[in-house]
Design an enzyme around this catalytic site. Structure first.
Site, PDB file in Angstrom:
ATOM      1  N   ASN A  10       0.867  -1.177   0.000  1.00 36.11           N
ATOM      2  CA  ASN A  10       0.000   0.000   0.000  1.00 36.11           C
ATOM      3  C   ASN A  10       0.903   1.226   0.000  1.00 36.11           C
ATOM      4  O   ASN A  10       1.569   1.507   0.988  1.00 36.11           O
ATOM      5  CB  ASN A  10      -0.880  -0.048   1.268  1.00 36.11           C
ATOM      6  CG  ASN A  10      -1.687   1.225   1.474  1.00 36.11           C
ATOM      7  OD1 ASN A  10      -1.806   2.050   0.570  1.00 36.11           O
ATOM      8  ND2 ASN A  10      -2.239   1.381   2.675  1.00 36.11           N
ATOM      9  N   TRP A  11       0.913   1.943  -1.115  1.00 37.36           N
ATOM     10  CA  TRP A  11       1.846   3.071  -1.252  1.00 37.36           C
ATOM     11  C   TRP A  11       1.295   4.369  -0.656  1.00 37.36           C
ATOM     12  O   TRP A  11       1.970   5.389  -0.682  1.00 37.36           O
ATOM     13  CB  TRP A  11       2.222   3.270  -2.729  1.00 37.36           C
ATOM     14  CG  TRP A  11       3.001   2.113  -3.308  1.00 37.36           C
ATOM     15  CD1 TRP A  11       3.404   0.979  -2.649  1.00 37.36           C
ATOM     16  CD2 TRP A  11       3.467   1.974  -4.649  1.00 37.36           C
ATOM     17  NE1 TRP A  11       4.089   0.158  -3.497  1.00 37.36           N
ATOM     18  CE2 TRP A  11       4.144   0.740  -4.740  1.00 37.36           C
ATOM     19  CE3 TRP A  11       3.377   2.769  -5.806  1.00 37.36           C
ATOM     20  CZ2 TRP A  11       4.732   0.284  -5.929  1.00 37.36           C
ATOM     21  CZ3 TRP A  11       3.959   2.322  -6.986  1.00 37.36           C
ATOM     22  CH2 TRP A  11       4.631   1.098  -7.041  1.00 37.36           C
ATOM     23  N   LYS A  12       0.069   4.313  -0.184  1.00 37.66           N
ATOM     24  CA  LYS A  12      -0.570   5.473   0.472  1.00 37.66           C
ATOM     25  C   LYS A  12      -0.394   6.742  -0.383  1.00 37.66           C
ATOM     26  O   LYS A  12      -0.440   6.670  -1.597  1.00 37.66           O
ATOM     27  CB  LYS A  12       0.002   5.654   1.883  1.00 37.66           C
ATOM     28  CG  LYS A  12      -0.027   4.364   2.700  1.00 37.66           C
ATOM     29  CD  LYS A  12       0.230   4.571   4.158  1.00 37.66           C
ATOM     30  CE  LYS A  12       0.258   3.224   4.850  1.00 37.66           C
ATOM     31  NZ  LYS A  12       0.191   3.312   6.291  1.00 37.66           N
ATOM     32  N   HIS A  96      -9.376   0.626   5.196  1.00 43.14           N
ATOM     33  CA  HIS A  96      -8.053   0.787   5.828  1.00 43.14           C
ATOM     34  C   HIS A  96      -8.210   1.653   7.085  1.00 43.14           C
ATOM     35  O   HIS A  96      -9.051   2.547   7.135  1.00 43.14           O
ATOM     36  CB  HIS A  96      -7.083   1.444   4.842  1.00 43.14           C
ATOM     37  CG  HIS A  96      -5.673   1.436   5.339  1.00 43.14           C
ATOM     38  ND1 HIS A  96      -5.198   2.399   6.193  1.00 43.14           N
ATOM     39  CD2 HIS A  96      -4.659   0.560   5.123  1.00 43.14           C
ATOM     40  CE1 HIS A  96      -3.931   2.111   6.478  1.00 43.14           C
ATOM     41  NE2 HIS A  96      -3.579   1.009   5.846  1.00 43.14           N
ATOM     42  N   GLU A  98      -6.613   4.052   8.204  1.00 41.25           N
ATOM     43  CA  GLU A  98      -6.523   5.508   7.986  1.00 41.25           C
ATOM     44  C   GLU A  98      -7.836   6.055   7.438  1.00 41.25           C
ATOM     45  O   GLU A  98      -8.236   7.178   7.743  1.00 41.25           O
ATOM     46  CB  GLU A  98      -5.328   5.820   7.064  1.00 41.25           C
ATOM     47  CG  GLU A  98      -4.009   5.636   7.820  1.00 41.25           C
ATOM     48  CD  GLU A  98      -2.845   5.110   6.998  1.00 41.25           C
ATOM     49  OE1 GLU A  98      -2.862   5.222   5.766  1.00 41.25           O
ATOM     50  OE2 GLU A  98      -1.909   4.563   7.620  1.00 41.25           O
ATOM     51  N   GLU A 168      -5.257  -5.790  10.446  1.00 40.31           N
ATOM     52  CA  GLU A 168      -4.229  -4.785  10.691  1.00 40.31           C
ATOM     53  C   GLU A 168      -4.501  -4.105  12.027  1.00 40.31           C
ATOM     54  O   GLU A 168      -5.293  -3.149  12.087  1.00 40.31           O
ATOM     55  CB  GLU A 168      -4.247  -3.733   9.583  1.00 40.31           C
ATOM     56  CG  GLU A 168      -3.979  -4.288   8.204  1.00 40.31           C
ATOM     57  CD  GLU A 168      -3.397  -3.222   7.286  1.00 40.31           C
ATOM     58  OE1 GLU A 168      -2.305  -3.428   6.787  1.00 40.31           O
ATOM     59  OE2 GLU A 168      -4.042  -2.170   7.110  1.00 40.31           O
ATOM     60  N   GLY A 174       2.428   1.495  10.941  1.00 47.90           N
ATOM     61  CA  GLY A 174       3.349   2.629  10.849  1.00 47.90           C
ATOM     62  C   GLY A 174       4.036   2.972  12.155  1.00 47.90           C
ATOM     63  O   GLY A 174       4.640   4.043  12.278  1.00 47.90           O
ATOM     64  N   SER A 214       3.465  -2.947  10.327  1.00 44.76           N
ATOM     65  CA  SER A 214       4.925  -2.972  10.461  1.00 44.76           C
ATOM     66  C   SER A 214       5.545  -4.300  10.011  1.00 44.76           C
ATOM     67  O   SER A 214       6.475  -4.794  10.643  1.00 44.76           O
ATOM     68  CB  SER A 214       5.336  -2.620  11.897  1.00 44.76           C
ATOM     69  OG  SER A 214       4.901  -1.307  12.216  1.00 44.76           O
ATOM     70  N   GLY A 235       2.841  -1.355   4.341  1.00 44.16           N
ATOM     71  CA  GLY A 235       2.872   0.086   4.074  1.00 44.16           C
ATOM     72  C   GLY A 235       4.304   0.550   3.852  1.00 44.16           C
ATOM     73  O   GLY A 235       4.847   0.434   2.758  1.00 44.16           O
ATOM     74  N   GLY A 236       4.933   1.024   4.925  1.00 45.57           N
ATOM     75  CA  GLY A 236       6.267   1.624   4.839  1.00 45.57           C
ATOM     76  C   GLY A 236       7.283   0.807   4.061  1.00 45.57           C
ATOM     77  O   GLY A 236       7.974   1.339   3.171  1.00 45.57           O
TER      78      GLY A 236
HETATM   79  C1  PEP Z   1      -0.680  -0.299   6.081  1.00 42.61           C
HETATM   80  O1  PEP Z   1      -0.699   0.871   5.769  1.00 42.61           O
HETATM   81  O2  PEP Z   1      -1.583  -1.042   5.696  1.00 42.61           O
HETATM   82  C2  PEP Z   1       0.419  -0.783   6.906  1.00 42.61           C
HETATM   83  C3  PEP Z   1       0.341  -1.991   7.386  1.00 42.61           C
HETATM   84  O3  PEP Z   1       1.472   0.076   7.121  1.00 42.61           O
HETATM   85  P1  PEP Z   1       2.897  -0.300   7.782  1.00 42.61           P
HETATM   86  O4  PEP Z   1       3.392  -1.538   7.087  1.00 42.61           O
HETATM   87  O5  PEP Z   1       3.764   0.894   7.508  1.00 42.61           O
HETATM   88  O6  PEP Z   1       2.657  -0.532   9.235  1.00 42.61           O
END
Ligand code: PEP
Length: 251
Positions: A10-12, A96, A98, A168, A174, A214, A235-236
């Site tokens: 997920n590149w957000k 998600h 967010e 999640e 994050g 993470s 994500g990251g």
């Molecule tokens: C996400 O945004 O779905 C996520 C899991 O982010 P991260 O891997 O950065 O925790």
């Protein structure tokens, strides 16, 4: 039952179109090194056309970060499933954390998004997860059950391939904090039993349940060894080609 692993990035709200093309090319190269697993990337909408060109014929799945339930209409800022499909997109992240916690999306909206995605032939990646307060109050399973039942209300599935679920925990997204593999497996197994209650057992057995929060090169292998963890939503670490490559190439 063995489910095909899915590693999703997920590149957000990151990457311009040229940056996204570069990252997509690296992901396609990495995905080519492994077989028997699906790889998906969800770039920002502005980069989807550019990324779609890079991914064509690579087998890497193009995903979206959200989807509206209507085909078209006066819905400023939204995007429809047919628009996404037109770009070669076949999956869409829905619900998600967010979207839920920063933008106030409700279970009702998420339910409609899931329903719309399926109706137009997109596979929703339906995200659920508890906050730290909810976990500390011992409410994790109750919160997840409520989210699953509300998100899937009235949604019929002919087979388990029509949807993906992503667990999640909000406190792990994050933050660098990851649920342990035991914590994650326990929740995934609970979600699968819930899905078996809502649908049939064989459909629940087909549904891929991803872990997100993470995920990084250091923890992907142990997470993927758990019976009910069928992949990761990242994500990251999905924004760094070499990190995502290691995740795709989990052992
Ligand atoms: C996400 O945004 O779905 C996520 C899991 O982010 P991260 O891997 O950065 O925790």
């Amino acid at each position: 039952m063995k489910r095909k692993p899915l590693l999703a990035g997920n590149w957000k709200m990151y990457t311009t179109a040229p940056e996204a093309q570069q990252l997509a090319a690296a992901v396609a190269k990495a995905a080519n090194k492994v077989s028997g697993r699906d790889v998906m990337v969800a770039p920002p909408y502005t980069a989807m056309a550019a990324v779609s060109t890079i991914l064509s014929d690579t087998g890497v799945i193009l995903g979206a970060q959200n989807v509206h339930w209507e085909e078209q209409g006066a819905f400023t800022g939204e995007i429809s499933a047919p628009m996404l499909k037109d770009l070669g997109c076949s999956m869409a992240i829905v619900g998600h954390s967010e979207r839920r916690h920063v933008f106030g999306e409700t279970d009702f909206m998420i339910n409609r998004r899931i329903s719309g995605a399926i109706q137009f032939g997109l596979i929703p990646v339906f995200c659920i997860g508890e906050t730290l307060e909810e976990r500390e109050a011992g409410q994790t399973l109750k919160v997840l059950e409520d989210q699953v039942r509300a998100g899937l209300a009235g949604i019929e599935l002919a087979d388990g391939g029509q949807i993906v679920v992503a667990y999640e925990p909000v406190w792990a997204i994050g933050t660098g904090k990851t649920a342990t593999e035991t914590q994650a497996q326990e929740v995934h197994s609970f979600i699968r039993s819930l899905l078996a209650d809502i649908y049939e057992k064989n459909i629940a057995a087909q549904i891929r349940i991803l872990y997100g929060g993470s995920v990084k090169p250091e923890n992907i292998d142990i997470l993927m060894q758990q019976d009910d963890i069928d992949g990761a939503l990242v994500g990251g670490a999905a924004l760094k080609a070499e990190m995502f490559e290691r995740i795709i190439c989990f052992q």
